[in-house]
Design a protein around this motif. Structure first.
Motif, mmCIF file in Angstrom:
data_model
loop_
_atom_site.group_PDB
_atom_site.id
_atom_site.type_symbol
_atom_site.label_atom_id
_atom_site.label_comp_id
_atom_site.label_asym_id
_atom_site.label_seq_id
_atom_site.Cartn_x
_atom_site.Cartn_y
_atom_site.Cartn_z
ATOM 1 N N PRO A 170 0.836 -1.215 0.000
ATOM 2 C CA PRO A 170 0.000 0.000 0.000
ATOM 3 C C PRO A 170 0.865 1.257 0.000
ATOM 4 C CG PRO A 170 0.051 -0.989 2.185
ATOM 5 C CD PRO A 170 0.780 -1.933 1.282
ATOM 6 N N VAL A 171 0.262 2.336 -0.460
ATOM 7 C CA VAL A 171 0.967 3.625 -0.465
ATOM 8 C C VAL A 171 0.202 4.596 0.432
ATOM 9 C CG1 VAL A 171 1.955 3.328 -2.747
ATOM 10 C CG2 VAL A 171 -0.299 4.362 -2.514
ATOM 11 N N GLU A 172 0.904 5.558 0.991
ATOM 12 C CA GLU A 172 0.280 6.532 1.895
ATOM 13 C C GLU A 172 -0.190 7.731 1.072
ATOM 14 O OE1 GLU A 172 2.804 7.868 4.999
ATOM 15 O OE2 GLU A 172 1.142 8.599 6.239
ATOM 16 N N LEU A 173 -1.512 7.855 0.931
ATOM 17 C CA LEU A 173 -2.065 8.966 0.158
ATOM 18 C C LEU A 173 -2.200 10.222 1.007
ATOM 19 C CD1 LEU A 173 -4.883 7.159 -1.881
ATOM 20 C CD2 LEU A 173 -2.546 7.697 -2.587
ATOM 21 N N LEU A 174 -2.594 10.031 2.272
ATOM 22 C CA LEU A 174 -2.727 11.131 3.228
ATOM 23 C C LEU A 174 -2.088 10.671 4.538
ATOM 24 C CD1 LEU A 174 -6.484 12.076 2.570
ATOM 25 C CD2 LEU A 174 -4.464 13.362 1.817
ATOM 26 N N PRO A 175 -1.820 11.568 5.457
ATOM 27 C CA PRO A 175 -1.268 11.135 6.752
ATOM 28 C C PRO A 175 -2.134 10.063 7.404
ATOM 29 C CG PRO A 175 -1.139 13.507 6.554
ATOM 30 C CD PRO A 175 -1.911 13.032 5.354
ATOM 31 N N PHE A 219 -3.300 7.453 6.107
ATOM 32 C CA PHE A 219 -4.264 6.830 5.193
ATOM 33 C C PHE A 219 -3.493 6.092 4.099
ATOM 34 C CE2 PHE A 219 -6.921 7.129 1.246
ATOM 35 C CZ PHE A 219 -7.799 6.120 1.612
ATOM 36 N N PHE A 220 -3.521 4.763 4.175
ATOM 37 C CA PHE A 220 -2.821 3.925 3.204
ATOM 38 C C PHE A 220 -3.848 3.277 2.272
ATOM 39 C CE2 PHE A 220 0.021 4.350 6.746
ATOM 40 C CZ PHE A 220 1.282 4.415 6.176
ATOM 41 N N TYR A 221 -3.448 3.125 1.028
ATOM 42 C CA TYR A 221 -4.361 2.520 0.049
ATOM 43 C C TYR A 221 -3.560 1.604 -0.872
ATOM 44 C CZ TYR A 221 -8.374 2.100 -3.054
ATOM 45 O OH TYR A 221 -9.436 1.606 -3.793
ATOM 46 N N SER A 222 -4.239 0.547 -1.344
ATOM 47 C CA SER A 222 -3.584 -0.447 -2.194
ATOM 48 C C SER A 222 -3.016 0.183 -3.463
ATOM 49 C CB SER A 222 -4.597 -1.537 -2.562
ATOM 50 O OG SER A 222 -4.115 -2.305 -3.644
ATOM 51 N N SER A 223 -1.738 -0.036 -3.716
ATOM 52 C CA SER A 223 -1.122 0.513 -4.928
ATOM 53 C C SER A 223 -1.677 -0.176 -6.174
ATOM 54 C CB SER A 223 0.400 0.363 -4.865
ATOM 55 O OG SER A 223 0.751 -0.994 -4.661
#
Length: 306
Positions: free
Chosen positions: A131-136, A138-142
């Motif tokens: 996953p990547v961190e989109l917001l502080p 908040f991680f989301y699947s790349s």
């Protein structure tokens, strides 16, 4: 529900909507231009997923497997168009439905004989496994972000091809008035074959990408085919822009309602009743949306023959 969870499900809805668009784009052009009802479109999606799983297993590379699956499914679409569908164009819609329904059964049994009854796993590429961190915080699947980017890229490419190129002009001419296009000397047979190849290639992309999240299994095309038809009815038959808007609406309504409705119902009724009623109402909402659109715009939001 906190804003982070709502954002995550919003992105999931966007990702699902864009995958629906890949299916609906080919389906709406085939229906709009050729006046041909292809119920076997979902079977091409299933075939694309199986091809991707097989080629990925043989090559050891997801990307090579995806490319090979797109080519193989496009060739399968061409073979179907030349061998089967071309002989049905002059028949009525009932003949289309019966013939393509038979193809669904043949595809399902063929897949069961070749790959077996058990679902296949199609692993996501290692480069997109984290996953990547989109917001502080908040991680989301790349990989899901890659699916969203792919869907947006295909939508942009389709918009360019349909609105800015000679091929797109032929497609728009066929969608607006097929008889006039034939009278003007357009090689409609070639356009039909290319459309089937193109629609099948989009099915393969959707099948490979969604097959990596869901399981690759027999019959996986039927349930999503119904949603693809809902999309083209909402967007307007033969319209790429309508398919994109309709797919995003269906994807977001489907995903968000399944998330939000059970929680909202728990405030009004016992937990067990809310848990049973929530998913059922969420599934119905898509068709309520379709009925509402048809009530105000019977030909869909952006009809090609408008």
């Amino acid at each position: 529900m906190n804003i982070t969870l709502l954002l995550e499900h919003g992105l999931n809805g966007l990702q699902f909507g864009l995958m629906l668009f890949l299916l609906a784009a080919g389906l709406t052009l085939i229906f709009g231009i050729m006046d041909f009802i292809n119920l076997a479109h979902g079977s091409l999606y299933m075939a694309g997923a199986y091809f991707a799983a097989s080629f990925t297993g043989m090559t050891g590379s997801f990307w090579q497997g995806l490319l090979a699956a797109v080519i193989a499914t496009a060739l399968l679409g061409v073979i179907l168009e030349v061998v089967v569908f071309r002989h049905l164009y002059q028949r009525d819609h009932l003949s289309h439905v019966l013939a393509t329904f038979a193809l669904i059964l043949i595809f399902n049994e063929g897949a069961r004989m070749i790959w077996g009854a058990q679902p296949l796993m199609l692993n996501i590429p290692p480069q997109l496994s984290r996953p990547v961190e989109l917001l502080p915080d908040f991680f989301y699947s790349s990989f899901r972000l890659f699916i969203i980017a792919t869907g947006l890229a295909v939508a942009g490419l389709l918009y360019f091809v349909v609105t800015k190129t000679r091929v797109g002009m032929l497609v728009r001419a066929g969608a607006s008035n097929r008889e006039m296009a034939i009278t003007m000397g357009i090689n409609i047979k070639l356009v039909f074959t290319l459309l089937f190849a193109f629609g099948a290639a989009l099915c393969a992309i959707a099948g490979a990408l969604l097959g990596s999240i869901l399981a690759v299994q027999v019959g996986m095309g039927e349930s999503i085919l119904i949603l693809a038809f809902v999309v083209i009815v909402i967007g307007g038959i033969g319209s790429i822009r309508g398919a994109l808007v309709g797919a995003l609406l269906v994807g977001l309504v489907d995903t968000l309602s399944k998330t939000l409705l059970p929680g909202a119902l728990k405030l009004l009724m016992p937990l067990e009743m809310a848990a049973n009623l929530g998913p059922a109402l969420a599934s119905i909402l898509i068709y309520v949306l379709m009925a509402a659109v048809l009530f105000y715009k019977p030909q869909g939001l952006f009809p090609a023959r408008g």
